[in-house]
Design a protein around this motif. Structure first.
Motif, PDB file in Angstrom:
ATOM      1  N   LEU A 194       0.975  -1.074  -0.025  1.00  0.00           N
ATOM      2  CA  LEU A 194       0.021  -0.057  -0.192  1.00  0.00           C
ATOM      3  C   LEU A 194       0.959   1.227  -0.026  1.00  0.00           C
ATOM      4  O   LEU A 194       1.793   1.254   0.597  1.00  0.00           O
ATOM      5  CB  LEU A 194      -0.876  -0.077   1.313  1.00  0.00           C
ATOM      6  CG  LEU A 194      -1.743  -1.516   1.489  1.00  0.00           C
ATOM      7  CD1 LEU A 194      -2.596  -0.997   2.623  1.00  0.00           C
ATOM      8  CD2 LEU A 194      -2.437  -1.755   0.208  1.00  0.00           C
ATOM      9  N   GLY A 195       0.360   2.287  -0.754  1.00  0.00           N
ATOM     10  CA  GLY A 195       1.426   3.514  -0.655  1.00  0.00           C
ATOM     11  C   GLY A 195       2.438   3.678  -2.035  1.00  0.00           C
ATOM     12  O   GLY A 195       3.117   4.619  -1.777  1.00  0.00           O
ATOM     13  N   LYS A 196       2.189   2.687  -2.941  1.00  0.00           N
ATOM     14  CA  LYS A 196       2.980   2.574  -3.929  1.00  0.00           C
ATOM     15  C   LYS A 196       2.464   2.423  -5.042  1.00  0.00           C
ATOM     16  O   LYS A 196       1.614   1.646  -5.489  1.00  0.00           O
ATOM     17  CB  LYS A 196       4.183   1.289  -3.855  1.00  0.00           C
ATOM     18  CG  LYS A 196       5.088   1.411  -4.945  1.00  0.00           C
ATOM     19  CD  LYS A 196       6.196   2.662  -4.760  1.00  0.00           C
ATOM     20  CE  LYS A 196       7.213   2.288  -5.856  1.00  0.00           C
ATOM     21  NZ  LYS A 196       7.999   3.587  -5.733  1.00  0.00           N
ATOM     22  N   ALA A 197       2.614   3.666  -6.012  1.00  0.00           N
ATOM     23  CA  ALA A 197       2.002   3.551  -7.444  1.00  0.00           C
ATOM     24  C   ALA A 197       2.565   2.814  -8.296  1.00  0.00           C
ATOM     25  O   ALA A 197       3.901   2.359  -8.138  1.00  0.00           O
ATOM     26  CB  ALA A 197       2.231   5.177  -7.945  1.00  0.00           C
ATOM     27  N   ARG A 198       2.079   2.619  -9.763  1.00  0.00           N
ATOM     28  CA  ARG A 198       2.576   1.744 -10.689  1.00  0.00           C
ATOM     29  C   ARG A 198       2.772   2.677 -11.942  1.00  0.00           C
ATOM     30  O   ARG A 198       1.524   3.108 -12.268  1.00  0.00           O
ATOM     31  CB  ARG A 198       1.756   0.632 -10.565  1.00  0.00           C
ATOM     32  CG  ARG A 198       2.204  -0.500 -11.929  1.00  0.00           C
ATOM     33  CD  ARG A 198       1.145  -1.789 -12.022  1.00  0.00           C
ATOM     34  NE  ARG A 198       2.039  -2.501 -13.036  1.00  0.00           N
ATOM     35  CZ  ARG A 198       0.887  -3.361 -13.623  1.00  0.00           C
ATOM     36  NH1 ARG A 198      -0.523  -3.562 -13.208  1.00  0.00           N
ATOM     37  NH2 ARG A 198       1.287  -4.069 -14.543  1.00  0.00           N
ATOM     38  N   VAL A 199       3.971   2.542 -12.552  1.00  0.00           N
ATOM     39  CA  VAL A 199       3.855   3.090 -13.758  1.00  0.00           C
ATOM     40  C   VAL A 199       3.419   2.341 -14.889  1.00  0.00           C
ATOM     41  O   VAL A 199       4.239   1.050 -15.036  1.00  0.00           O
ATOM     42  CB  VAL A 199       5.324   3.700 -14.230  1.00  0.00           C
ATOM     43  CG1 VAL A 199       5.654   4.090 -15.359  1.00  0.00           C
ATOM     44  CG2 VAL A 199       5.897   4.730 -13.047  1.00  0.00           C
ATOM     45  N   ILE A 200       2.501   2.432 -15.596  1.00  0.00           N
ATOM     46  CA  ILE A 200       1.782   1.398 -16.501  1.00  0.00           C
ATOM     47  C   ILE A 200       2.388   1.603 -17.715  1.00  0.00           C
ATOM     48  O   ILE A 200       2.656   0.597 -18.522  1.00  0.00           O
ATOM     49  CB  ILE A 200       0.284   1.547 -16.594  1.00  0.00           C
ATOM     50  CG1 ILE A 200      -0.399   1.494 -15.233  1.00  0.00           C
ATOM     51  CG2 ILE A 200      -0.364   0.648 -17.584  1.00  0.00           C
ATOM     52  CD1 ILE A 200      -0.382   0.060 -14.625  1.00  0.00           C
ATOM     53  N   GLN A 201       2.846   2.750 -18.313  1.00  0.00           N
ATOM     54  CA  GLN A 201       3.160   2.962 -19.542  1.00  0.00           C
ATOM     55  C   GLN A 201       4.235   4.151 -19.546  1.00  0.00           C
ATOM     56  O   GLN A 201       3.992   5.309 -18.716  1.00  0.00           O
ATOM     57  CB  GLN A 201       2.288   3.284 -20.400  1.00  0.00           C
ATOM     58  CG  GLN A 201       2.954   3.824 -21.834  1.00  0.00           C
ATOM     59  CD  GLN A 201       1.530   3.961 -22.852  1.00  0.00           C
ATOM     60  OE1 GLN A 201       0.906   3.243 -22.961  1.00  0.00           O
ATOM     61  NE2 GLN A 201       1.498   5.357 -23.216  1.00  0.00           N
ATOM     62  N   GLU A 202       5.430   3.953 -20.105  1.00  0.00           N
ATOM     63  CA  GLU A 202       6.539   5.024 -19.953  1.00  0.00           C
ATOM     64  C   GLU A 202       6.246   6.051 -20.949  1.00  0.00           C
ATOM     65  O   GLU A 202       5.606   5.572 -21.992  1.00  0.00           O
ATOM     66  CB  GLU A 202       7.985   4.378 -20.144  1.00  0.00           C
ATOM     67  CG  GLU A 202       8.553   3.633 -19.141  1.00  0.00           C
ATOM     68  CD  GLU A 202       8.951   4.117 -17.966  1.00  0.00           C
ATOM     69  OE1 GLU A 202       9.223   5.554 -17.877  1.00  0.00           O
ATOM     70  OE2 GLU A 202       9.428   3.578 -16.825  1.00  0.00           O
ATOM     71  N   GLY A 203       6.696   7.267 -20.796  1.00  0.00           N
ATOM     72  CA  GLY A 203       6.592   8.420 -22.059  1.00  0.00           C
ATOM     73  C   GLY A 203       7.245   9.454 -21.454  1.00  0.00           C
ATOM     74  O   GLY A 203       7.746   9.739 -20.487  1.00  0.00           O
ATOM     75  N   ASN A 204       7.342  10.570 -22.415  1.00  0.00           N
ATOM     76  CA  ASN A 204       8.131  11.677 -22.345  1.00  0.00           C
ATOM     77  C   ASN A 204       7.325  12.879 -22.423  1.00  0.00           C
ATOM     78  O   ASN A 204       7.947  13.910 -21.979  1.00  0.00           O
ATOM     79  CB  ASN A 204       9.160  11.395 -23.384  1.00  0.00           C
ATOM     80  CG  ASN A 204      10.045  10.374 -23.330  1.00  0.00           C
ATOM     81  OD1 ASN A 204      10.739  10.171 -22.160  1.00  0.00           O
ATOM     82  ND2 ASN A 204      10.396   9.399 -24.338  1.00  0.00           N
TER      83      ASN A 204
END
Length: 327
Positions: A194-204
């Motif tokens: 709990l308390g941790k986000a997830r990067v689903i897709q990298e982008g710039n």
């Protein structure tokens, strides 16, 4: 070993496995026993664990939550099911006045290891009180953790983590995604912190922050923008609204310089406003444009004939992305 499960199946498996592992885990809620819950998240658990651990309660949310707090203070680990988020209002006082404050009130002598599960959000053609997204009520309350899985893998892992947490957790389940898709879910027990986000897709070019049912809508909009405009969006599933993963939010904005926040809750004083405030406090000098909010409107969730006009859509998100990048 993994199988393809829906979110509702993943939630049921988490409950089953924790009840089998720990005799202190018990369930309380309306129609969760014989009927298996309004969405069948507890189907079959009454037969397996008995009526002392799977408790069909009266239609009395204040009594359900109050009883669960008492059980938690006396050694049990209750998991409450509220049929729809807006049904929680009669039990709101118990949550904010007692469950959330007990550790503070007793100077850490007592904890309330309580999980309150509830489906939330629109998109299921339900009446207004079956469709609300009022997570900001709970995020604003010190002493509560508030989490929102968007997929089956996170639903199982985060629910196990929530049950094992020593403090109360509001576990919001996006109703429209309960059976919308399947995903690989390990058969064994595992934990998503709990308390941790997830990067689903990298982008710039731009960061998109979303959670719950809006995550898939945001992902589809990001893919369409990349095909149509060639812009790459970094899509982040916050998963935990309190505590927020501040580091992931700031690092993403520092990388892209632009951001959009997508949520179906009302715009005014929503969680999106806090995210913008955080970005302004800690990453203002990196911004190339104002942060854009794509949200629900400041009205009650309308009846189903115009429900789609209330919810953020792929088109509205795409328009927000274009406006932000071309600022």
């Amino acid at each position: 070993m993994s199988r393809q499960l829906t979110i509702i199946q993943a939630i049921k498996e988490a409950l089953d496995q924790k009840m089998a592992e720990d005799q202190r885990v018990m369930l309380l809620g309306e129609d969760i026993g014989v009927n298996g819950g309004v969405f069948r998240a507890t189907e079959g658990l009454l037969e397996k664990y008995g009526s002392a651990r799977v408790v069909d309660t009266p239609l009395a949310e204040s009594g359900i939550v109050g009883s669960a707090i008492g059980l938690a203070l006396n050694g049990m680990i209750p998991v409450v099911e509220i049929q729809f988020l807006a049904f929680i209002y009669p039990g709101f006082e118990q949550i904010v006045s007692h469950a959330a404050r007990m550790r503070f009130r007793t100077r850490g002598q007592f904890h309330v290891p309580l999980v309150i599960r509830t489906p939330y959000g629109a998109g299921i053609r339900g009446p207004e009180l079956h469709s609300e997204s009022v997570e900001s009520f709970f995020v604003h309350t010190p002493g509560l953790k508030v989490v929102v899985p968007s997929n089956p893998y996170d639903a199982k892992g985060m629910l196990i983590s929530a049950i094992e947490d020593p403090d109360p957790v509001i576990f919001l389940e996006p109703t429209r995604t309960y059976r919308a898709f399947k995903e690989e879910v390990p058969e064994e027990m595992y934990r998503v912190p709990l308390g941790k986000a997830r990067v689903i897709q990298e982008g710039n070019d731009l960061s998109i922050f979303a959670w719950g049912a809006m995550l898939r809508v945001a992902m589809n909009a990001a893919k369409q923008i990349e095909q149509e405009k060639g812009w790459s969006c970094e899509v982040i599933d916050l998963r935990s609204l309190y505590p927020l993963d501040r580091d992931t939010i700031i690092q993403s904005v520092q990388k892209t310089g632009r951001a959009c926040v997508v949520h179906e809750a009302h715009k005014t004083m929503g969680v999106g406003a806090e995210i913008i405030s955080l970005i302004n406090d800690e990453a203002l000098m990196y911004l190339k444009a104002p942060v854009k909010r794509i949200t629900g409107f400041d009205v009650p969730v309308p009846q189903f004939t115009i429900e789609d006009s209330y919810l953020p859509t792929e088109q509205r998100i795409k328009e927000g992305i274009v406006e932000t990048i071309l600022f």
